[in-house]
Design a protein around this motif. Structure first.
Motif, PDB file in Angstrom:
ATOM      1  N   ALA A 427       0.822  -1.208   0.000  1.00 53.02           N
ATOM      2  CA  ALA A 427       0.000   0.000   0.000  1.00 53.02           C
ATOM      3  C   ALA A 427       0.856   1.257   0.000  1.00 53.02           C
ATOM      4  N   ALA A 428       1.896   1.277   0.830  1.00 56.77           N
ATOM      5  CA  ALA A 428       2.743   2.471   0.912  1.00 56.77           C
ATOM      6  C   ALA A 428       3.407   2.761  -0.436  1.00 56.77           C
ATOM      7  N   ALA A 429       3.882   1.716  -1.117  1.00 57.33           N
ATOM      8  CA  ALA A 429       4.521   1.909  -2.414  1.00 57.33           C
ATOM      9  C   ALA A 429       3.515   2.404  -3.448  1.00 57.33           C
ATOM     10  N   CYS A 430       2.296   1.855  -3.419  1.00 61.35           N
ATOM     11  CA  CYS A 430       1.263   2.292  -4.362  1.00 61.35           C
ATOM     12  C   CYS A 430       0.896   3.754  -4.128  1.00 61.35           C
ATOM     13  N   VAL A 431       0.719   4.136  -2.873  1.00 64.30           N
ATOM     14  CA  VAL A 431       0.368   5.521  -2.557  1.00 64.30           C
ATOM     15  C   VAL A 431       1.467   6.463  -3.028  1.00 64.30           C
ATOM     16  N   GLU A 432       2.717   6.103  -2.789  1.00 65.81           N
ATOM     17  CA  GLU A 432       3.831   6.950  -3.220  1.00 65.81           C
ATOM     18  C   GLU A 432       3.763   7.220  -4.719  1.00 65.81           C
ATOM     19  N   LEU A 433       3.567   6.166  -5.517  1.00 66.61           N
ATOM     20  CA  LEU A 433       3.569   6.334  -6.969  1.00 66.61           C
ATOM     21  C   LEU A 433       2.302   7.027  -7.465  1.00 66.61           C
ATOM     22  N   LEU A 434       1.170   6.759  -6.851  1.00 67.66           N
ATOM     23  CA  LEU A 434      -0.065   7.388  -7.296  1.00 67.66           C
ATOM     24  C   LEU A 434      -0.085   8.885  -7.008  1.00 67.66           C
ATOM     25  N   ARG A 435       0.582   9.307  -5.937  1.00 67.03           N
ATOM     26  CA  ARG A 435       0.573  10.722  -5.557  1.00 67.03           C
ATOM     27  C   ARG A 435       1.632  11.546  -6.278  1.00 67.03           C
ATOM     28  N   ASP A 436       2.690  10.920  -6.755  1.00 60.54           N
ATOM     29  CA  ASP A 436       3.826  11.668  -7.316  1.00 60.54           C
ATOM     30  C   ASP A 436       3.845  11.473  -8.835  1.00 60.54           C
ATOM     31  N   ASP A 437       3.255  12.406  -9.565  1.00 63.32           N
ATOM     32  CA  ASP A 437       3.156  12.277 -11.020  1.00 63.32           C
ATOM     33  C   ASP A 437       4.529  12.229 -11.681  1.00 63.32           C
ATOM     34  N   GLU A 438       5.420  13.113 -11.251  1.00 58.72           N
ATOM     35  CA  GLU A 438       6.747  13.174 -11.879  1.00 58.72           C
ATOM     36  C   GLU A 438       7.504  11.861 -11.684  1.00 58.72           C
ATOM     37  N   LEU A 439       7.471  11.323 -10.467  1.00 57.67           N
ATOM     38  CA  LEU A 439       8.154  10.059 -10.184  1.00 57.67           C
ATOM     39  C   LEU A 439       7.544   8.929 -11.008  1.00 57.67           C
ATOM     40  N   ARG A 440       6.244   8.888 -11.052  1.00 58.56           N
ATOM     41  CA  ARG A 440       5.558   7.810 -11.781  1.00 58.56           C
ATOM     42  C   ARG A 440       5.936   7.837 -13.263  1.00 58.56           C
ATOM     43  N   HIS A 441       5.926   9.016 -13.870  1.00 55.95           N
ATOM     44  CA  HIS A 441       6.241   9.122 -15.294  1.00 55.95           C
ATOM     45  C   HIS A 441       7.708   8.810 -15.561  1.00 55.95           C
ATOM     46  N   ARG A 442       8.579   9.249 -14.677  1.00 53.47           N
ATOM     47  CA  ARG A 442      10.010   8.987 -14.871  1.00 53.47           C
ATOM     48  C   ARG A 442      10.319   7.498 -14.761  1.00 53.47           C
ATOM     49  N   LEU A 443       9.737   6.837 -13.759  1.00 51.11           N
ATOM     50  CA  LEU A 443       9.979   5.397 -13.608  1.00 51.11           C
ATOM     51  C   LEU A 443       9.366   4.605 -14.760  1.00 51.11           C
ATOM     52  N   GLY A 444       8.216   5.034 -15.248  1.00 52.70           N
ATOM     53  CA  GLY A 444       7.594   4.344 -16.377  1.00 52.70           C
ATOM     54  C   GLY A 444       8.465   4.411 -17.620  1.00 52.70           C
ATOM     55  N   ALA A 445       9.047   5.572 -17.895  1.00 53.58           N
ATOM     56  CA  ALA A 445       9.936   5.707 -19.054  1.00 53.58           C
ATOM     57  C   ALA A 445      11.190   4.852 -18.876  1.00 53.58           C
ATOM     58  N   ALA A 446      11.725   4.837 -17.666  1.00 49.07           N
ATOM     59  CA  ALA A 446      12.912   4.010 -17.400  1.00 49.07           C
ATOM     60  C   ALA A 446      12.592   2.531 -17.534  1.00 49.07           C
ATOM     61  N   ALA A 447      11.364   2.136 -17.153  1.00 51.46           N
ATOM     62  CA  ALA A 447      10.972   0.735 -17.254  1.00 51.46           C
ATOM     63  C   ALA A 447      10.961   0.282 -18.707  1.00 51.46           C
ATOM     64  N   ARG A 448      10.360   1.080 -19.583  1.00 52.99           N
ATOM     65  CA  ARG A 448      10.330   0.689 -20.995  1.00 52.99           C
ATOM     66  C   ARG A 448      11.742   0.636 -21.577  1.00 52.99           C
ATOM     67  N   ALA A 449      12.581   1.599 -21.229  1.00 47.85           N
ATOM     68  CA  ALA A 449      13.956   1.594 -21.728  1.00 47.85           C
ATOM     69  C   ALA A 449      14.701   0.339 -21.273  1.00 47.85           C
ATOM     70  N   ARG A 450      14.435  -0.106 -20.053  1.00 49.63           N
ATOM     71  CA  ARG A 450      15.105  -1.310 -19.540  1.00 49.63           C
ATOM     72  C   ARG A 450      14.670  -2.549 -20.339  1.00 49.63           C
ATOM     73  N   VAL A 451      13.400  -2.642 -20.658  1.00 50.77           N
ATOM     74  CA  VAL A 451      12.927  -3.778 -21.451  1.00 50.77           C
ATOM     75  C   VAL A 451      13.584  -3.779 -22.826  1.00 50.77           C
ATOM     76  N   LEU A 452      13.631  -2.632 -23.469  1.00 50.20           N
ATOM     77  CA  LEU A 452      14.216  -2.555 -24.807  1.00 50.20           C
ATOM     78  C   LEU A 452      15.693  -2.932 -24.804  1.00 50.20           C
ATOM     79  N   GLU A 453      16.360  -2.679 -23.705  1.00 53.45           N
ATOM     80  CA  GLU A 453      17.791  -2.990 -23.631  1.00 53.45           C
ATOM     81  C   GLU A 453      18.049  -4.447 -23.280  1.00 53.45           C
ATOM     82  N   HIS A 454      17.214  -5.039 -22.427  1.00 52.88           N
ATOM     83  CA  HIS A 454      17.548  -6.352 -21.870  1.00 52.88           C
ATOM     84  C   HIS A 454      16.552  -7.478 -22.152  1.00 52.88           C
TER      85      HIS A 454
END
Length: 505
Positions: A427-454
């Protein structure tokens, strides 16, 4: 090249990560000819996949169907010798100094039981005979050093031999010739591969998505079978897993976590290459928008291993912090999990989450499920290297996952990984990401880049091509040691392992 792909309870009769992986291999290598050997319940299952053009045959080996007609008479010495060795390996407590001895004996015993069936003996009848029951009771009395728990009764021995008869049916099943047998998991599927090696000398490849042995331990935690039956069943799975690691030519764990389990249970590090699952990025495009309200998405089958109870309890805490939040659970429910599905619905009602948390059933396109969430959660208690996590990452969604199997290896620093069964941490992790738009968008972009690389499908398929071609290519004298490199590297030249006790012909 002809490849026999062996599955248990998955492809082509059920959806799930292992089935997706099987489909990827077959369709991704159209120049190979494939056959599938599927361990099933009773043989009445129907395929849920369209048949690929290069899939020549699907052979079903029913494990739990009705009793076949038995031939009369007691089993002969061709059975009692191997079965005595089988029981000795099964019942004797594990020797901590030389556990490989027990694994070797168990493999020899399995070979002997197969030879009895191949010579015309009725292995099924022998395994449930009065003689087999008596041998089991005598072996427990003679070999079990620790007697703190009650010895098995005759009824316990009958139940245990009944279980063994069903689980050992692959030793009597016909096996087709192929250039390579590739098992999608350890366990009962490896009995099919062993028979192929004993009969034809076929090289064996084994992948493990989740750790089969660990999942058997979990499944027996709350089983109501008598203590002695549970001891013998788990000893069987432990012995079989270790024997499989001995006879396999190439072991392809799907994460470093799996690799550690396999090494602990006797796998040879010289035969191991960690090979991650991959996805086709075009099938999981990056989301270009977010849902109108903060939404947690789950994608996967409704199953106790996915621990949806923890996710639902976590969502109740999320709602207290983010009142507009929604939980959308996408995925079908296997028939055997209907009661678990109902328990999830009851929990939603008990926590007052009706309308906010919804089990929506199967969805046509998995990518749509990931796009439907602001974040994607997976709260499993057991995983291998789950497709759902990598697929969500490919869609540009940050994930909140439990630290099981290879999940942390997939996510790295592109999401949040917490302890399993800890709904407050989820729950704490979900709340953190749902409340922080900038963090959520940055991690999402990094996630896709990681898949494309590995973690792309092309990388994964090329790794398997390297293994297959290396196994069927002769090893030149004086070739240096080799290791499986990146997808662009040439195929390794692997020496198929043939221990003396494997009894190749």
């Amino acid at each position: 090249m002809r490849i026999a792909l062996v599955s248990e309870g998955t492809y082509p009769y059920a959806m799930g990560g292992v089935s997706i992986w099987c489909e990827q291999l077959i369709r991704g290598m159209p120049d190979y000819r494939w056959q599938v050997v599927a361990l099933t319940v009773d043989g009445t299952e129907r395929s849920v996949f369209a048949t690929p053009a290069n899939l020549d045959r699907v052979q079903s080996i029913p494990l739990w169907g009705g009793r076949r007609e038995r031939r009369g008479g007691p089993p002969g010495t061709g059975f009692t010798g191997p079965y005595e060795m089988f029981l000795r390996a099964l019942i004797t407590p594990v020797e901590p100094v030389r556990p490989e001895v027990g694994r070797g004996l168990f493999l020899l015993a399995l070979r002997g039981l197969h030879d009895y069936a191949a010579a015309g003996g009725d292995l099924g009848a022998a395994l449930v005979s009065n003689e087999a029951v008596t041998m089991m009771l005598d072996a427990w009395h003679d070999l079990r050093v620790e007697q703190t728990a009650p010895a098995p009764t005759v009824a316990d021995a009958v139940q245990a031999t009944w279980l063994l008869e069903h689980m050992l049916r692959p030793l009597s099943a016909p096996v087709s010739e192929a250039d390579i047998v590739h098992c999608s998991m350890n366990g009962l599927a490896m009995l099919v591969a062993m028979v192929a090696k004993w009969r034809y000398g076929t090289p064996l490849v084994m992948s493990e998505h989740g750790i089969y042995l660990r999942e058997r331990y979990i499944s027996y935690l709350h089983d109501d079978a008598p203590h002695a039956v549970r001891v013998m069943a788990l000893s069987f799975f432990r012995s079989l897993a270790g024997a499989a690691y001995l006879i396999t030519d190439v072991l392809a764990p799907h994460s470093a976590y799996n690799r550690r389990w396999q090494l602990h249970n006797g796998a040879d590090p010289e035969r191991m290459w960690t090979m991650y699952n991959g996805v086709e990025p075009a099938d999981f495009p990056a989301a270009t928008s977010e849902p109108e309200v903060p939404t947690i998405a789950f994608m996967g089958r409704v199953d106790p291993l996915k621990d949806l109870h923890t996710l639902i309890r976590a969502f109740a805490l999320v709602r207290a912090e983010v009142p507009a939040a929604r939980l959308r659970v996408f995925g079908g429910t296997p028939a055997v999990n209907r009661l678990y599905h109902e328990s999830c619905e009851r929990l939603i009602t008990e926590l007052g989450l009706e309308g906010a948390a919804v089990l929506e059933g199967r969805i046509e396109r998995a990518a749509d499920a990931y796009h439907a969430g602001s974040i994607v959660a997976l709260t499993s208690i057991s995983e291998g290297f789950p497709y759902t996590v990598v697929e969500a990452m490919a869609c540009g969604r940050p994930t909140v996952c439990t630290n099981v199997g290879g999940v942390a290896e997939a996510v790295a620093d592109t999401g949040r990984v917490v302890a399993p069964r800890d709904h407050a941490a989820v729950a704490a992790a979900c709340v953190e990401l749902l409340r922080d738009d900038e963090l959520r968008h940055r991690l999402g972009a990094a996630a896709r880049a990681r898949v494309l690389e590995h973690f792309t499908l092309n990388q994964s398929l090329q790794m398997y091509r390297n293994v297959y071609e290396g196994l069927v290519s002769p090893l030149r004298a004086g070739d240096p040691p080799h290791h499986l490199g990146a997808a662009r590297n040439p195929a390794p030249r692997l020496r198929p392992a043939a221990p003396s006790w494997a009894g190749q012909r």
